[in-house]
Write an enzyme that holds these catalytic residues in place. Structure first.
Site, PDB file in Angstrom:
ATOM      1  CD  GLU A  50     -25.868 -23.777 -13.204  1.00 38.54           C
ATOM      2  OE1 GLU A  50     -25.205 -24.376 -12.286  1.00 38.54           O
ATOM      3  OE2 GLU A  50     -25.255 -23.787 -14.290  1.00 38.54           O
ATOM      4  CG  HIS A 106     -23.344 -25.537  -9.362  1.00 35.98           C
ATOM      5  ND1 HIS A 106     -22.826 -24.330 -10.042  1.00 35.98           N
ATOM      6  CD2 HIS A 106     -22.471 -25.497  -8.123  1.00 35.98           C
ATOM      7  CE1 HIS A 106     -21.830 -23.734  -9.295  1.00 35.98           C
ATOM      8  NE2 HIS A 106     -21.518 -24.359  -8.063  1.00 35.98           N
ATOM      9  CD  GLU A 176     -23.283 -29.646 -11.495  1.00 37.40           C
ATOM     10  OE1 GLU A 176     -24.147 -29.159 -11.965  1.00 37.40           O
ATOM     11  OE2 GLU A 176     -22.153 -28.996 -11.835  1.00 37.40           O
TER      12      GLU A 176
END
Length: 184
Positions: A50, A106, A176
């Site tokens: 990530e 993210h 996200e």
């Protein structure tokens, strides 16, 4: 997928230009590629980290930003390399730059491999910029879901330090971008 993310985030930032309409100076946008250094964040099924993915997306976004905006804006990153930057240091940078927007990037992770979709977080406590942050979160959620055909998991409220520390400084969201195992 990389180019698609950059285009999506570019469109996302283009919609943020409305924040600069009352400013007499260029919009200051701070992009926070989450994690870094020893903190890898989520790991994709192919070993993609990530921290590397969000850094690459953030770099491409700021590099291409001039083609997305019609109004002057300055784009900054909280980190430009694979380094661990403390959460307080990330928000201190936003304060020093007098950021008008803070967007933390993210990818999500879950033990359930069927989990999918986009979610955007806003600080759950009192905030001078709550209305603007919520508007930004819904705008990001709608644009990303529409362009990627991912599920909308919603705008959610959380007590993340980067959001809490900026609650009275500027609109701030934590995005996200999807579940890393869906893509990588």
């Amino acid at each position: 997928m990389k180019l698609q993310n950059v285009i999506i985030l570019g469109l996302l930032l283009k919609c943020c230009v409305c924040f600069s309409q009352s400013l007499q100076r260029p919009l200051q946008i701070l992009i926070d590629p989450g994690h870094g250094g020893v903190d890898s964040g989520a790991v994709g099924k192919n070993g993609v980290l990530e921290k590397d993915l969000v850094l690459q997306i953030a770099k491409q976004l700021t590099w291409n930003a001039s083609s997305f905006d019609h109004k002057p804006a300055h784009y900054y990153l909280t980190r430009y390399a694979d380094t661990l930057i403390g959460l307080r240091d990330r928000t201190d940078l936003a304060k020093q730059l007098k950021a008008d927007l803070f967007i933390s990037l993210h990818f999500n992770d879950a033990p359930d491999t069927n989990a999918q979709g986009i979610e955007v977080y806003v600080y759950d406590g009192p905030s001078r910029y709550r209305k603007e942050s919520v508007w930004l979160a819904y705008t990001i959620l709608e644009k990303l879901a529409g362009l990627t055909k991912q599920n909308k998991r919603g705008v959610k409220f959380g007590d993340f330090q980067v959001l809490r520390d900026l609650s009275n400084r500027c609109p701030a969201v934590l995005v996200e971008l999807g579940f890393i195992k869906e893509f990588f």
